[in-house]
Write a protein that holds these residues in place. Structure first.
Motif, PDB file in Angstrom:
ATOM      1  N   SER A  14      38.916  50.515  47.242  1.00  0.00           N
ATOM      2  CA  SER A  14      39.212  51.956  47.162  1.00  0.00           C
ATOM      3  C   SER A  14      38.416  52.702  48.203  1.00  0.00           C
ATOM      4  O   SER A  14      38.903  53.627  48.838  1.00  0.00           O
ATOM      5  N   THR A  15      37.128  52.316  48.320  1.00  0.00           N
ATOM      6  CA  THR A  15      36.267  52.932  49.327  1.00  0.00           C
ATOM      7  C   THR A  15      35.400  51.853  49.953  1.00  0.00           C
ATOM      8  O   THR A  15      34.851  51.011  49.245  1.00  0.00           O
ATOM      9  N   LYS A  63      40.713  45.148  43.991  1.00  0.00           N
ATOM     10  CA  LYS A  63      40.457  46.456  44.597  1.00  0.00           C
ATOM     11  C   LYS A  63      39.134  46.972  44.026  1.00  0.00           C
ATOM     12  O   LYS A  63      39.115  47.575  42.943  1.00  0.00           O
ATOM     13  N   SER A  75      44.882  45.557  44.090  1.00  0.00           N
ATOM     14  CA  SER A  75      45.449  46.333  45.188  1.00  0.00           C
ATOM     15  C   SER A  75      46.897  46.708  44.877  1.00  0.00           C
ATOM     16  O   SER A  75      47.612  45.953  44.231  1.00  0.00           O
ATOM     17  N   SER A 116      34.895  57.082  38.774  1.00  0.00           N
ATOM     18  CA  SER A 116      35.520  55.831  38.373  1.00  0.00           C
ATOM     19  C   SER A 116      35.316  55.568  36.877  1.00  0.00           C
ATOM     20  O   SER A 116      36.246  55.135  36.186  1.00  0.00           O
ATOM     21  N   GLY A 132      42.777  52.878  51.147  1.00  0.00           N
ATOM     22  CA  GLY A 132      41.508  53.408  50.637  1.00  0.00           C
ATOM     23  C   GLY A 132      40.814  54.240  51.694  1.00  0.00           C
ATOM     24  O   GLY A 132      41.401  54.599  52.708  1.00  0.00           O
ATOM     25  N   ASP A 181      35.963  49.307  43.476  1.00  0.00           N
ATOM     26  CA  ASP A 181      35.836  50.768  43.603  1.00  0.00           C
ATOM     27  C   ASP A 181      35.040  51.126  44.850  1.00  0.00           C
ATOM     28  O   ASP A 181      35.344  52.106  45.522  1.00  0.00           O
TER      29      ASP A 181
END
Ligand SMILES: O=C1O[C@H](COP(=O)(O)O)[C@@H](O)[C@H](O)[C@H]1O
Length: 342
Positions: free
Chosen positions: A280-281, A224, A217, A37, A321, A226
Protein backbone atom coordinates in the motif's frame (compact mmCIF):
# COMPACT_ATOMS: atom_id res chain seq x y z
CA UNK A 1 15.39 24.97 4.04
CA UNK A 2 13.62 23.55 7.07
CA UNK A 3 11.25 21.16 5.37
CA UNK A 4 10.32 20.54 1.81
CA UNK A 5 7.60 18.30 0.48
CA UNK A 6 7.42 17.75 -3.25
CA UNK A 7 5.28 15.48 -5.44
CA UNK A 8 7.19 13.89 -8.33
CA UNK A 9 6.53 11.09 -10.80
CA UNK A 10 8.84 9.02 -8.58
CA UNK A 11 6.77 9.59 -5.46
CA UNK A 12 6.48 12.17 -2.72
CA UNK A 13 9.76 13.64 -1.47
CA UNK A 14 9.93 14.69 2.18
CA UNK A 15 13.26 16.39 2.75
CA UNK A 16 14.33 17.39 6.25
CA UNK A 17 17.25 19.45 7.43
CA UNK A 18 18.43 17.20 10.25
CA UNK A 19 18.24 13.53 11.19
CA UNK A 20 16.17 14.45 14.23
CA UNK A 21 13.59 16.23 12.10
CA UNK A 22 13.59 13.39 9.60
CA UNK A 23 13.08 10.85 12.35
CA UNK A 24 10.19 12.83 13.85
CA UNK A 25 8.52 13.18 10.47
CA UNK A 26 8.96 9.48 9.68
CA UNK A 27 7.54 8.39 13.02
CA UNK A 28 4.58 10.75 12.66
CA UNK A 29 3.96 9.32 9.20
CA UNK A 30 4.12 5.72 10.44
CA UNK A 31 1.78 6.40 13.34
CA UNK A 32 -0.77 7.96 10.98
CA UNK A 33 -0.64 4.97 8.64
CA UNK A 34 -0.88 2.61 11.59
CA UNK A 35 -3.90 4.42 12.99
CA UNK A 36 -5.69 4.46 9.63
CA UNK A 37 -4.98 0.81 8.97
CA UNK A 38 -6.05 -0.37 12.44
CA UNK A 39 -9.23 1.66 12.08
CA UNK A 40 -9.97 0.15 8.68
CA UNK A 41 -8.81 -3.46 9.01
CA UNK A 42 -8.01 -3.92 12.69
CA UNK A 43 -4.33 -4.61 11.99
CA UNK A 44 -1.21 -2.91 10.67
CA UNK A 45 1.28 -5.00 8.69
CA UNK A 46 4.71 -3.46 8.48
CA UNK A 47 7.89 -4.86 6.91
CA UNK A 48 11.18 -3.49 8.21
CA UNK A 49 14.57 -3.27 6.53
CA UNK A 50 17.84 -3.37 8.42
CA UNK A 51 20.67 -0.85 8.29
CA UNK A 52 20.58 2.80 9.28
CA UNK A 53 16.80 2.97 9.09
CA UNK A 54 16.25 1.33 12.47
CA UNK A 55 18.14 4.09 14.30
CA UNK A 56 15.68 6.61 12.86
CA UNK A 57 12.73 4.74 14.30
CA UNK A 58 13.93 5.24 17.85
CA UNK A 59 11.60 8.20 18.20
CA UNK A 60 8.71 5.74 18.04
CA UNK A 61 9.71 4.68 21.55
CA UNK A 62 10.66 8.18 22.62
CA UNK A 63 7.31 9.70 21.65
CA UNK A 64 5.66 7.03 23.73
CA UNK A 65 7.87 7.72 26.75
CA UNK A 66 7.33 11.42 26.27
CA UNK A 67 3.61 11.03 26.88
CA UNK A 68 4.12 9.42 30.29
CA UNK A 69 4.65 12.55 32.42
CA UNK A 70 1.47 14.02 30.98
CA UNK A 71 -0.38 10.84 31.77
CA UNK A 72 0.71 11.28 35.37
CA UNK A 73 -0.41 14.86 35.40
CA UNK A 74 -3.79 13.69 34.26
CA UNK A 75 -3.78 10.92 36.81
CA UNK A 76 -3.21 13.34 39.66
CA UNK A 77 -5.20 16.25 38.22
CA UNK A 78 -8.05 14.90 36.08
CA UNK A 79 -8.96 18.39 34.86
CA UNK A 80 -5.77 18.45 32.81
CA UNK A 81 -7.52 16.02 30.46
CA UNK A 82 -7.81 18.55 27.66
CA UNK A 83 -4.08 19.14 27.54
CA UNK A 84 -3.27 15.46 27.37
CA UNK A 85 -5.75 14.93 24.59
CA UNK A 86 -3.97 17.45 22.42
CA UNK A 87 -1.30 16.27 20.06
CA UNK A 88 1.41 15.17 20.45
CA UNK A 89 0.56 13.65 23.77
CA UNK A 90 -2.30 11.55 22.58
CA UNK A 91 -0.16 10.28 19.76
CA UNK A 92 0.25 6.68 20.80
CA UNK A 93 0.50 3.62 18.70
CA UNK A 94 -1.68 0.57 18.95
CA UNK A 95 1.27 -1.83 19.06
CA UNK A 96 -0.86 -4.89 19.80
CA UNK A 97 -2.31 -4.77 16.33
CA UNK A 98 1.05 -4.50 14.62
CA UNK A 99 2.27 -7.48 12.61
CA UNK A 100 5.98 -7.11 11.99
CA UNK A 101 8.00 -8.63 9.15
CA UNK A 102 11.45 -8.20 7.64
CA UNK A 103 11.93 -7.14 4.05
CA UNK A 104 15.28 -8.88 4.07
CA UNK A 105 17.41 -10.84 6.44
CA UNK A 106 21.03 -11.90 6.53
CA UNK A 107 21.48 -15.65 7.00
CA UNK A 108 23.21 -15.50 10.38
CA UNK A 109 22.14 -16.41 13.91
CA UNK A 110 19.53 -14.10 15.43
CA UNK A 111 22.06 -13.16 18.09
CA UNK A 112 24.66 -12.14 15.47
CA UNK A 113 25.55 -8.46 15.06
CA UNK A 114 24.67 -8.68 11.34
CA UNK A 115 21.12 -9.91 11.97
CA UNK A 116 18.40 -7.49 10.87
CA UNK A 117 16.09 -9.11 13.40
CA UNK A 118 18.54 -8.39 16.23
CA UNK A 119 18.92 -4.81 15.06
CA UNK A 120 15.16 -4.18 15.23
CA UNK A 121 14.74 -6.16 18.43
CA UNK A 122 17.42 -4.18 20.28
CA UNK A 123 16.73 -0.83 18.63
CA UNK A 124 12.95 -0.86 18.63
CA UNK A 125 10.92 -3.79 19.91
CA UNK A 126 12.61 -4.20 23.29
CA UNK A 127 12.49 -0.45 23.89
CA UNK A 128 8.78 -0.26 23.15
CA UNK A 129 8.08 -3.12 25.51
CA UNK A 130 10.25 -1.70 28.27
CA UNK A 131 8.59 1.72 28.02
CA UNK A 132 5.14 0.21 28.33
CA UNK A 133 6.12 -2.03 31.17
CA UNK A 134 7.44 0.97 33.10
CA UNK A 135 4.27 2.90 32.39
CA UNK A 136 2.08 0.14 33.78
CA UNK A 137 4.29 -0.37 36.81
CA UNK A 138 4.21 3.32 37.65
CA UNK A 139 0.44 3.52 37.27
CA UNK A 140 -0.06 0.43 39.37
CA UNK A 141 2.10 1.85 42.16
CA UNK A 142 0.19 5.14 42.13
CA UNK A 143 -3.14 3.34 42.08
CA UNK A 144 -2.18 1.23 45.08
CA UNK A 145 -1.10 4.30 47.03
CA UNK A 146 -4.34 6.08 46.23
CA UNK A 147 -6.43 2.96 46.79
CA UNK A 148 -7.78 2.72 43.25
CA UNK A 149 -7.82 0.00 40.67
CA UNK A 150 -5.57 0.06 37.64
CA UNK A 151 -8.37 -1.32 35.46
CA UNK A 152 -10.25 1.96 35.70
CA UNK A 153 -7.23 4.17 35.43
CA UNK A 154 -8.01 7.24 33.35
CA UNK A 155 -4.47 7.54 32.01
CA UNK A 156 -4.70 4.05 30.59
CA UNK A 157 -7.90 5.01 28.84
CA UNK A 158 -6.50 8.23 27.50
CA UNK A 159 -3.36 6.54 26.30
CA UNK A 160 -5.51 3.90 24.63
CA UNK A 161 -3.97 1.14 26.71
CA UNK A 162 -7.14 -0.40 28.12
CA UNK A 163 -7.63 -2.79 25.18
CA UNK A 164 -3.99 -3.74 25.50
CA UNK A 165 -4.37 -4.39 29.18
CA UNK A 166 -7.38 -6.66 28.83
CA UNK A 167 -5.83 -8.44 25.89
CA UNK A 168 -2.49 -9.36 27.31
CA UNK A 169 -2.60 -8.81 31.03
CA UNK A 170 -6.09 -9.51 32.32
CA UNK A 171 -4.65 -10.48 35.66
CA UNK A 172 -2.39 -7.44 35.91
CA UNK A 173 0.67 -9.65 35.82
CA UNK A 174 3.41 -7.31 34.68
CA UNK A 175 5.75 -10.14 33.81
CA UNK A 176 3.91 -10.83 30.55
CA UNK A 177 3.26 -7.23 29.67
CA UNK A 178 4.49 -6.63 26.16
CA UNK A 179 2.60 -4.37 23.78
CA UNK A 180 4.23 -5.86 20.70
CA UNK A 181 2.72 -9.34 20.78
CA UNK A 182 5.46 -11.95 20.24
CA UNK A 183 3.33 -14.09 17.91
CA UNK A 184 2.88 -11.04 15.67
CA UNK A 185 6.63 -10.75 15.13
CA UNK A 186 7.50 -12.76 12.02
CA UNK A 187 11.22 -13.24 11.66
CA UNK A 188 12.87 -15.91 9.53
CA UNK A 189 14.32 -19.22 10.73
CA UNK A 190 18.02 -18.77 11.49
CA UNK A 191 18.84 -22.46 11.80
CA UNK A 192 18.35 -23.57 8.20
CA UNK A 193 19.95 -22.79 4.83
CA UNK A 194 19.21 -19.57 2.93
CA UNK A 195 17.02 -21.48 0.48
CA UNK A 196 14.99 -23.15 3.23
CA UNK A 197 14.70 -19.92 5.22
CA UNK A 198 13.30 -18.11 2.16
CA UNK A 199 10.76 -20.79 1.38
CA UNK A 200 9.67 -21.11 5.05
CA UNK A 201 9.31 -17.35 5.31
CA UNK A 202 7.20 -17.22 2.17
CA UNK A 203 5.06 -20.10 3.48
CA UNK A 204 4.40 -18.17 6.72
CA UNK A 205 3.38 -15.08 4.77
CA UNK A 206 1.05 -17.18 2.60
CA UNK A 207 -0.77 -18.41 5.74
CA UNK A 208 -1.31 -14.84 6.88
CA UNK A 209 -2.57 -13.82 3.44
CA UNK A 210 -4.96 -16.76 3.52
CA UNK A 211 -6.36 -15.61 6.87
CA UNK A 212 -6.40 -12.00 5.59
CA UNK A 213 -4.09 -10.66 8.29
CA UNK A 214 -2.05 -9.47 5.33
CA UNK A 215 -4.16 -8.04 2.49
CA UNK A 216 -3.83 -9.23 -1.08
CA UNK A 217 -2.88 -7.07 -4.02
CA UNK A 218 -5.82 -5.96 -6.18
CA UNK A 219 -4.01 -6.93 -9.36
CA UNK A 220 -1.89 -10.00 -8.54
CA UNK A 221 -1.78 -12.70 -5.90
CA UNK A 222 0.99 -10.86 -4.04
CA UNK A 223 0.70 -9.85 -0.40
CA UNK A 224 -0.14 -6.19 0.11
CA UNK A 225 1.70 -4.98 3.20
CA UNK A 226 0.34 -1.78 4.71
CA UNK A 227 3.84 -0.36 4.87
CA UNK A 228 7.21 -1.50 3.57
CA UNK A 229 10.14 0.48 4.96
CA UNK A 230 13.18 0.40 2.71
CA UNK A 231 16.68 1.72 3.16
CA UNK A 232 19.02 2.13 0.21
CA UNK A 233 22.75 1.45 -0.13
CA UNK A 234 25.13 3.84 -1.94
CA UNK A 235 25.01 1.40 -4.89
CA UNK A 236 21.21 1.78 -5.07
CA UNK A 237 20.40 -1.64 -3.57
CA UNK A 238 17.16 -2.03 -1.64
CA UNK A 239 16.30 -4.92 0.67
CA UNK A 240 18.85 -7.55 -0.45
CA UNK A 241 18.24 -6.82 -4.12
CA UNK A 242 21.61 -5.71 -5.48
CA UNK A 243 22.41 -4.04 -8.83
CA UNK A 244 22.34 -6.40 -11.80
CA UNK A 245 21.62 -9.43 -9.62
CA UNK A 246 19.38 -12.19 -10.99
CA UNK A 247 17.23 -11.98 -7.82
CA UNK A 248 15.80 -8.79 -9.34
CA UNK A 249 14.18 -10.87 -12.07
CA UNK A 250 12.33 -13.22 -9.73
CA UNK A 251 8.64 -12.75 -10.43
CA UNK A 252 6.94 -15.95 -9.30
CA UNK A 253 8.17 -16.03 -5.69
CA UNK A 254 7.51 -13.69 -2.79
CA UNK A 255 10.71 -14.35 -0.90
CA UNK A 256 13.95 -15.41 -2.57
CA UNK A 257 17.50 -16.07 -1.44
CA UNK A 258 20.98 -15.13 -2.57
CA UNK A 259 24.35 -16.54 -1.62
CA UNK A 260 26.61 -13.97 -3.26
CA UNK A 261 25.65 -10.53 -1.92
CA UNK A 262 28.38 -8.00 -2.80
CA UNK A 263 27.94 -6.57 0.69
CA UNK A 264 28.69 -9.00 3.53
CA UNK A 265 27.29 -11.28 4.72
CA UNK A 266 26.83 -13.00 1.34
CA UNK A 267 23.86 -15.21 2.22
CA UNK A 268 20.55 -13.42 2.53
CA UNK A 269 16.83 -13.80 2.00
CA UNK A 270 14.76 -10.98 0.56
CA UNK A 271 11.29 -9.93 -0.56
CA UNK A 272 11.14 -9.89 -4.35
CA UNK A 273 10.40 -6.74 -6.35
CA UNK A 274 6.77 -7.76 -7.12
CA UNK A 275 6.08 -7.99 -3.37
CA UNK A 276 7.70 -4.63 -2.68
CA UNK A 277 5.72 -3.03 -5.49
CA UNK A 278 2.45 -4.49 -4.24
CA UNK A 279 2.55 -2.67 -0.89
CA UNK A 280 0.00 0.00 0.00
CA UNK A 281 2.86 2.31 0.89
CA UNK A 282 6.60 2.01 0.38
CA UNK A 283 8.71 4.47 2.35
CA UNK A 284 12.30 4.84 1.17
CA UNK A 285 14.38 6.24 4.01
CA UNK A 286 17.78 7.50 2.86
CA UNK A 287 20.31 9.64 4.67
CA UNK A 288 23.87 10.83 4.16
CA UNK A 289 25.97 12.29 1.34
CA UNK A 290 27.37 8.91 0.22
CA UNK A 291 23.92 8.09 -1.14
CA UNK A 292 23.24 11.45 -2.86
CA UNK A 293 24.26 10.25 -6.33
CA UNK A 294 22.10 7.12 -6.09
CA UNK A 295 19.18 9.24 -4.83
CA UNK A 296 19.60 11.55 -7.85
CA UNK A 297 19.70 8.60 -10.27
CA UNK A 298 16.75 6.89 -8.60
CA UNK A 299 14.48 9.94 -8.53
CA UNK A 300 15.44 12.46 -11.18
CA UNK A 301 14.46 12.20 -14.78
CA UNK A 302 17.78 10.83 -15.99
CA UNK A 303 18.91 8.11 -18.35
CA UNK A 304 20.30 5.48 -16.00
CA UNK A 305 21.66 3.39 -18.85
CA UNK A 306 20.30 0.44 -20.72
CA UNK A 307 19.60 -1.84 -17.83
CA UNK A 308 17.04 -0.82 -15.18
CA UNK A 309 18.43 -3.44 -12.81
CA UNK A 310 21.64 -1.40 -12.54
CA UNK A 311 19.76 0.68 -9.95
CA UNK A 312 17.25 -1.42 -7.95
CA UNK A 313 15.94 1.66 -6.09
CA UNK A 314 14.64 3.01 -9.37
CA UNK A 315 12.64 -0.18 -9.89
CA UNK A 316 10.63 0.56 -6.74
CA UNK A 317 7.28 2.02 -7.79
CA UNK A 318 4.20 0.52 -6.14
CA UNK A 319 1.68 -0.45 -8.82
CA UNK A 320 -1.34 0.51 -6.81
CA UNK A 321 0.18 2.20 -3.82
CA UNK A 322 2.18 5.18 -2.67
CA UNK A 323 5.92 5.80 -2.74
CA UNK A 324 7.37 8.28 -0.26
CA UNK A 325 11.02 9.27 0.09
CA UNK A 326 12.29 10.46 3.46
CA UNK A 327 15.59 12.23 2.80
CA UNK A 328 17.94 14.36 4.83
CA UNK A 329 19.67 17.39 3.31
CA UNK A 330 22.85 15.47 2.39
CA UNK A 331 21.02 12.62 0.67
CA UNK A 332 18.91 15.14 -1.27
CA UNK A 333 21.87 17.36 -2.19
CA UNK A 334 22.22 16.16 -5.81
CA UNK A 335 18.52 16.20 -6.69
CA UNK A 336 17.59 18.41 -9.63
CA UNK A 337 15.58 21.48 -8.75
CA UNK A 338 15.83 21.24 -4.98
CA UNK A 339 17.15 24.53 -3.63
CA UNK A 340 18.76 24.71 -0.22
CA UNK A 341 19.04 28.00 1.64
CA UNK A 342 21.99 28.49 3.99
O1 LIG B 1 22.41 -4.70 3.73
C1 LIG B 1 21.46 -3.95 3.87
O2 LIG B 1 21.56 -2.66 3.45
C2 LIG B 1 20.43 -1.83 3.24
C3 LIG B 1 20.90 -0.38 3.38
O3 LIG B 1 21.51 -0.23 4.65
P1 LIG B 1 22.06 1.19 5.19
O4 LIG B 1 22.79 0.87 6.48
O5 LIG B 1 22.97 1.72 4.13
O6 LIG B 1 20.87 2.06 5.41
C4 LIG B 1 19.30 -2.18 4.20
O7 LIG B 1 18.15 -1.45 3.85
C5 LIG B 1 19.04 -3.68 4.13
O8 LIG B 1 17.95 -4.05 4.94
C6 LIG B 1 20.27 -4.38 4.64
O9 LIG B 1 20.14 -5.77 4.69
Amino acid sequence: MSFSRVETSRGELRIRESLDDLSTDLVEYISQLSEASVKERGVFTIALSGGSLIGLLGYLCFSFQQSMPFAFELFLRPNSLVKLCETPYIKTIDWTNWYIFWVDERVVAKSHADSNYKLAKDGLLTKVNTSTLHLFQLFAEKQTVLGGSIENSTPLKVLNLVPLQSKIMPSCSFGCLVPVIPSHVHSSNDSVSAEEAASEYEFGIRQLVRTRVISVSDISDCPKFDLILLGMGPDGHVASLFPNHSALDVKDEWVTFITDAPKPPPERITFTMPVINSASTVAMVVTGGTKAEAVHLAIDDVDVGLNPSSLPARMVLPTNGKLVWFLDREAASKLNGVEFSE
